[in-house]
Design an enzyme around this catalytic site. Structure first.
Site, PDB file in Angstrom:
ATOM      1  N   ASN A  87       0.844  -1.194   0.000  1.00 37.83           N
ATOM      2  CA  ASN A  87       0.000   0.000   0.000  1.00 37.83           C
ATOM      3  C   ASN A  87       0.882   1.248   0.000  1.00 37.83           C
ATOM      4  O   ASN A  87       1.940   1.252   0.640  1.00 37.83           O
ATOM      5  CB  ASN A  87      -0.903   0.000   1.235  1.00 37.83           C
ATOM      6  CG  ASN A  87      -1.880  -1.167   1.231  1.00 37.83           C
ATOM      7  OD1 ASN A  87      -2.357  -1.575   0.175  1.00 37.83           O
ATOM      8  ND2 ASN A  87      -2.183  -1.699   2.404  1.00 37.83           N
ATOM      9  N   VAL A  96       1.261   2.563   8.046  1.00 33.48           N
ATOM     10  CA  VAL A  96       2.592   2.568   8.666  1.00 33.48           C
ATOM     11  C   VAL A  96       3.597   2.991   7.604  1.00 33.48           C
ATOM     12  O   VAL A  96       3.719   2.332   6.554  1.00 33.48           O
ATOM     13  CB  VAL A  96       2.951   1.180   9.239  1.00 33.48           C
ATOM     14  CG1 VAL A  96       4.373   1.188   9.782  1.00 33.48           C
ATOM     15  CG2 VAL A  96       1.963   0.764  10.331  1.00 33.48           C
ATOM     16  N   HIS A 100       6.446  -2.024   3.605  1.00 29.31           N
ATOM     17  CA  HIS A 100       6.199  -3.411   4.006  1.00 29.31           C
ATOM     18  C   HIS A 100       5.348  -4.072   2.943  1.00 29.31           C
ATOM     19  O   HIS A 100       4.508  -3.435   2.317  1.00 29.31           O
ATOM     20  CB  HIS A 100       5.501  -3.481   5.366  1.00 29.31           C
ATOM     21  CG  HIS A 100       4.304  -2.593   5.477  1.00 29.31           C
ATOM     22  ND1 HIS A 100       4.410  -1.230   5.653  1.00 29.31           N
ATOM     23  CD2 HIS A 100       2.980  -2.858   5.410  1.00 29.31           C
ATOM     24  CE1 HIS A 100       3.206  -0.694   5.694  1.00 29.31           C
ATOM     25  NE2 HIS A 100       2.312  -1.661   5.543  1.00 29.31           N
TER      26      HIS A 100
HETATM   27  P1  5GP Z   1      -0.612  -0.597   5.861  1.00 28.48           P
HETATM   28  O1  5GP Z   1      -1.998  -0.167   6.217  1.00 28.48           O
HETATM   29  O2  5GP Z   1       0.384   0.487   6.207  1.00 28.48           O
HETATM   30  O3  5GP Z   1      -0.444  -1.143   4.505  1.00 28.48           O
HETATM   31  O4  5GP Z   1      -0.315  -1.831   6.804  1.00 28.48           O
HETATM   32  C1  5GP Z   1       0.115  -1.701   8.115  1.00 28.48           C
HETATM   33  C2  5GP Z   1      -0.166  -3.010   8.777  1.00 28.48           C
HETATM   34  O5  5GP Z   1       0.549  -3.056   9.986  1.00 28.48           O
HETATM   35  C3  5GP Z   1      -1.649  -3.223   9.133  1.00 28.48           C
HETATM   36  O6  5GP Z   1      -2.136  -4.390   8.499  1.00 28.48           O
HETATM   37  C4  5GP Z   1      -1.639  -3.332  10.650  1.00 28.48           C
HETATM   38  O7  5GP Z   1      -2.557  -4.277  11.141  1.00 28.48           O
HETATM   39  C5  5GP Z   1      -0.199  -3.709  10.945  1.00 28.48           C
HETATM   40  N1  5GP Z   1       0.292  -3.243  12.228  1.00 28.48           N
HETATM   41  C6  5GP Z   1       0.174  -1.981  12.740  1.00 28.48           C
HETATM   42  N2  5GP Z   1       0.786  -1.909  13.922  1.00 28.48           N
HETATM   43  C7  5GP Z   1       1.306  -3.133  14.159  1.00 28.48           C
HETATM   44  C8  5GP Z   1       2.079  -3.663  15.252  1.00 28.48           C
HETATM   45  O8  5GP Z   1       2.396  -3.010  16.232  1.00 28.48           O
HETATM   46  N3  5GP Z   1       2.444  -4.970  15.156  1.00 28.48           N
HETATM   47  C9  5GP Z   1       2.112  -5.746  14.086  1.00 28.48           C
HETATM   48  N4  5GP Z   1       2.522  -7.012  14.109  1.00 28.48           N
HETATM   49  N5  5GP Z   1       1.410  -5.267  13.042  1.00 28.48           N
HETATM   50  C10 5GP Z   1       1.010  -3.979  13.091  1.00 28.48           C
END
Ligand code: 5GP
Length: 114
Positions: A87, A96, A100
């Site tokens: 994303n 985040v 990733h």
């Molecule tokens: P994005 O929305 O940025 O593509 O994905 C961020 C991902 O990080 C989300 O799926 C969310 O659930 C995961 N996430 C956010 N904070 C944490 C954390 O502290 N630990 C873990 N294991 N995953 C996290």
């Protein structure tokens, strides 16, 4: 740049269920899984978005995607199939700001970006 939440995981400042780690890449279970397998595969280098990656990151990002495929094999979902998603920024649903790759699988996935 402040440490991202993923850098804090890399530094073991906050806990995570770590699946794989080497000198460049770490992978751990997503805290809020969207499928039976939902693993985040993360370059240790803190690059906020794929917009911020440059030519010198090409090898690293290639390594991240190859790591995702190795983990899919480890998890036994490689033959059935899975998805790898990055994303980017607000409309891409990024929350985040540390690149990733979501490795998602273990069930039949739909194909709707909403
Ligand atoms: P994005 O929305 O940025 O593509 O994905 C961020 C991902 O990080 C989300 O799926 C969310 O659930 C995961 N996430 C956010 N904070 C944490 C954390 O502290 N630990 C873990 N294991 N995953 C996290």
């Amino acid at each position: 740049m402040n440490d991202s939440i993923f850098t804090k995981i890399i530094k073991r400042e906050i806990p995570a269920d770590i699946i794989y780690e080497d000198s460049d890449v770490i992978a751990f279970n997503d805290i809020s899984p969207k499928a039976p397998v939902h693993i985040l595969v993360v370059p240790k280098k803190q690059i906020p978005t794929i917009n911020d990656a440059n030519d010198e990151d090409a090898f690293l990002l290639g390594k991240v995607i190859l790591t995702a495929s190795k983990i899919a094999k480890m998890k036994g979902i490689d033959e059935r199939g899975y998805r790898v998603i990055v994303n980017c920024n607000q409309e891409g649903g990024q929350s985040v700001y540390h690149i990733h790759f979501h490795l998602i699988g273990g069930k039949q996935l739909g194909w709707s970006p909403d």
